[in-house]
Motif scaffolding. Structure first.
Motif, mmCIF file in Angstrom:
data_model
loop_
_atom_site.group_PDB
_atom_site.id
_atom_site.type_symbol
_atom_site.label_atom_id
_atom_site.label_comp_id
_atom_site.label_asym_id
_atom_site.label_seq_id
_atom_site.Cartn_x
_atom_site.Cartn_y
_atom_site.Cartn_z
ATOM 1 N N LYS A 1 0.850 -1.182 0.000
ATOM 2 C CA LYS A 1 0.000 0.000 0.000
ATOM 3 C C LYS A 1 0.893 1.242 0.000
ATOM 4 N N LYS A 2 0.522 2.198 -0.825
ATOM 5 C CA LYS A 2 1.310 3.426 -0.901
ATOM 6 C C LYS A 2 1.093 4.292 0.326
ATOM 7 N N LYS A 3 2.085 5.122 0.598
ATOM 8 C CA LYS A 3 1.995 6.070 1.699
ATOM 9 C C LYS A 3 1.218 7.307 1.262
ATOM 10 N N ILE A 4 0.810 8.094 2.231
ATOM 11 C CA ILE A 4 0.235 9.407 1.956
ATOM 12 C C ILE A 4 1.411 10.375 1.912
ATOM 13 N N GLY A 5 1.517 11.135 0.845
ATOM 14 C CA GLY A 5 2.653 12.035 0.677
ATOM 15 C C GLY A 5 2.286 13.493 0.913
ATOM 16 N N ILE A 6 3.155 14.178 1.623
ATOM 17 C CA ILE A 6 3.021 15.626 1.817
ATOM 18 C C ILE A 6 4.323 16.238 1.307
ATOM 19 N N ALA A 7 4.213 17.066 0.274
ATOM 20 C CA ALA A 7 5.401 17.624 -0.372
ATOM 21 C C ALA A 7 5.416 19.139 -0.272
ATOM 22 N N GLY A 8 6.441 19.670 0.373
ATOM 23 C CA GLY A 8 6.652 21.110 0.405
ATOM 24 C C GLY A 8 7.599 21.488 -0.715
ATOM 25 N N ILE A 9 7.103 22.297 -1.644
ATOM 26 C CA ILE A 9 7.893 22.666 -2.819
ATOM 27 C C ILE A 9 8.233 24.146 -2.758
ATOM 28 N N GLY B 1 5.978 26.426 0.610
ATOM 29 C CA GLY B 1 5.729 24.997 0.812
ATOM 30 C C GLY B 1 6.735 24.365 1.755
ATOM 31 N N VAL B 2 7.984 24.758 1.637
ATOM 32 C CA VAL B 2 9.048 24.239 2.497
ATOM 33 C C VAL B 2 8.814 24.695 3.941
ATOM 34 N N HIS B 3 8.429 25.955 4.122
ATOM 35 C CA HIS B 3 8.145 26.473 5.463
ATOM 36 C C HIS B 3 6.997 25.708 6.122
ATOM 37 N N VAL B 4 5.937 25.408 5.362
ATOM 38 C CA VAL B 4 4.792 24.682 5.923
ATOM 39 C C VAL B 4 5.213 23.276 6.352
ATOM 40 N N VAL B 5 5.982 22.599 5.504
ATOM 41 C CA VAL B 5 6.451 21.247 5.839
ATOM 42 C C VAL B 5 7.335 21.274 7.085
ATOM 43 N N HIS B 6 8.230 22.245 7.168
ATOM 44 C CA HIS B 6 9.085 22.357 8.363
ATOM 45 C C HIS B 6 8.226 22.588 9.609
ATOM 46 N N TYR B 7 7.211 23.438 9.496
ATOM 47 C CA TYR B 7 6.305 23.693 10.619
ATOM 48 C C TYR B 7 5.621 22.384 11.058
ATOM 49 N N LEU B 8 5.128 21.624 10.101
ATOM 50 C CA LEU B 8 4.473 20.348 10.419
ATOM 51 C C LEU B 8 5.446 19.379 11.090
ATOM 52 N N GLY C 1 11.759 21.016 -1.890
ATOM 53 C CA GLY C 1 12.533 22.164 -2.362
ATOM 54 C C GLY C 1 12.324 22.383 -3.847
ATOM 55 N N THR C 2 13.419 22.422 -4.592
ATOM 56 C CA THR C 2 13.354 22.598 -6.050
ATOM 57 C C THR C 2 13.897 21.354 -6.741
ATOM 58 N N ALA C 3 13.597 20.206 -6.198
ATOM 59 C CA ALA C 3 14.208 18.955 -6.643
ATOM 60 C C ALA C 3 13.837 18.515 -8.054
ATOM 61 N N VAL D 1 0.468 18.575 -2.245
ATOM 62 C CA VAL D 1 1.562 19.454 -2.637
ATOM 63 C C VAL D 1 1.285 20.848 -2.073
ATOM 64 N N ILE D 2 2.278 21.412 -1.396
ATOM 65 C CA ILE D 2 2.163 22.760 -0.832
ATOM 66 C C ILE D 2 3.170 23.640 -1.572
ATOM 67 N N ASP D 3 2.676 24.724 -2.174
ATOM 68 C CA ASP D 3 3.537 25.537 -3.031
ATOM 69 C C ASP D 3 2.928 26.926 -3.190
ATOM 70 N N VAL D 4 3.647 27.799 -3.878
ATOM 71 C CA VAL D 4 3.084 29.071 -4.312
ATOM 72 C C VAL D 4 2.554 28.868 -5.729
ATOM 73 N N VAL D 5 1.689 29.763 -6.150
ATOM 74 C CA VAL D 5 1.090 29.643 -7.470
ATOM 75 C C VAL D 5 1.104 31.008 -8.149
ATOM 76 N N ASP D 6 1.357 30.997 -9.451
ATOM 77 C CA ASP D 6 1.427 32.224 -10.234
ATOM 78 C C ASP D 6 0.107 32.412 -10.973
ATOM 79 N N ILE D 7 -0.853 33.001 -10.275
ATOM 80 C CA ILE D 7 -2.150 33.314 -10.876
ATOM 81 C C ILE D 7 -2.541 34.720 -10.461
ATOM 82 N N GLU D 8 -3.542 35.274 -11.132
ATOM 83 C CA GLU D 8 -4.056 36.592 -10.744
ATOM 84 C C GLU D 8 -4.744 36.460 -9.391
ATOM 85 N N GLY D 9 -4.549 37.450 -8.553
ATOM 86 C CA GLY D 9 -5.229 37.434 -7.269
ATOM 87 C C GLY D 9 -4.454 38.193 -6.227
#
Length: 165
Positions: free
Chosen positions: A6-14, A25-32, A48-50, A66-74
């Motif tokens: 069975k696969k694991k549940i993945g949490i990725a800070g990017i 994303g990296v900051h959130v993962v470190h906090y967790l 990171g930027t792997a 996946v936890i990251d920033v996004v380049d969208i209007e807003g």
């Protein structure tokens, strides 16, 4: 015949930790990681930027958050949730940096190997500043614990017990 593991549940800070809000994303993962104990069936990673090196993680986990920033209007600092279908539809661009493979290309590699995750969720914020700094801007930092709580609630929905350190 053996049954597949069975696969694991993945949490990725990017993100790029030294470019201020790009490292969200990296900051959130470190906090967790600093504040919670996760069971063995949860793989929480500072990606990171792997880029392509993220492929083994994606092949071993399903679902993946996946936890990251996004380049969208807003509004800078605003939270946005996306699914893998949103990414495939081109609703937004997930690319860790211009010179790296994008997530869809990495997923295609995993798919060719018969190991791509079926479910990926994206927990993103719009960055305010992408300057050289390891500190998040105030407005983006304010989302760190909120996004961490969303991830913890999602784990609870999946029947995963996480304890505070």
């Amino acid at each position: 015949m053996t049954t597949p593991q069975k696969k694991k549940i993945g949490i990725a800070g990017i993100g790029n930790y030294i470019l201020r809000d790009e490292g969200f994303g990296v900051h959130v993962v470190h906090y967790l990681q600093e504040n919670y104990e996760f069971p063995d069936n949860v793989d929480i990673q500072d990606i990171g930027t792997a880029g392509i090196y993220m492929a083994p993680f994606l092949e071993e986990c399903d679902p993946v958050f996946v936890i990251d920033v996004v380049d969208i209007e807003g509004e800078p600092g605003s939270f946005h949730f996306f699914t893998l279908d949103d990414v495939r539809a081109g609703s937004f661009q997930m690319r860790m940096s211009p010179h790296q493979l994008g997530l869809l290309e990495i997923l295609e590699v995993a798919k060719l190997r018969g190991a791509a995750p079926k479910e990926i969720e994206f927990y993103t914020v719009i960055p305010l500043e992408l300057t050289e700094s390891i500190e998040l801007s105030e407005i983006v930092n304010a989302q760190k614990t909120a996004v961490a709580e969303l991830i913890l609630n999602r784990l609870t929905d999946l029947g995963i017990t996480v304890s505070r350190k």
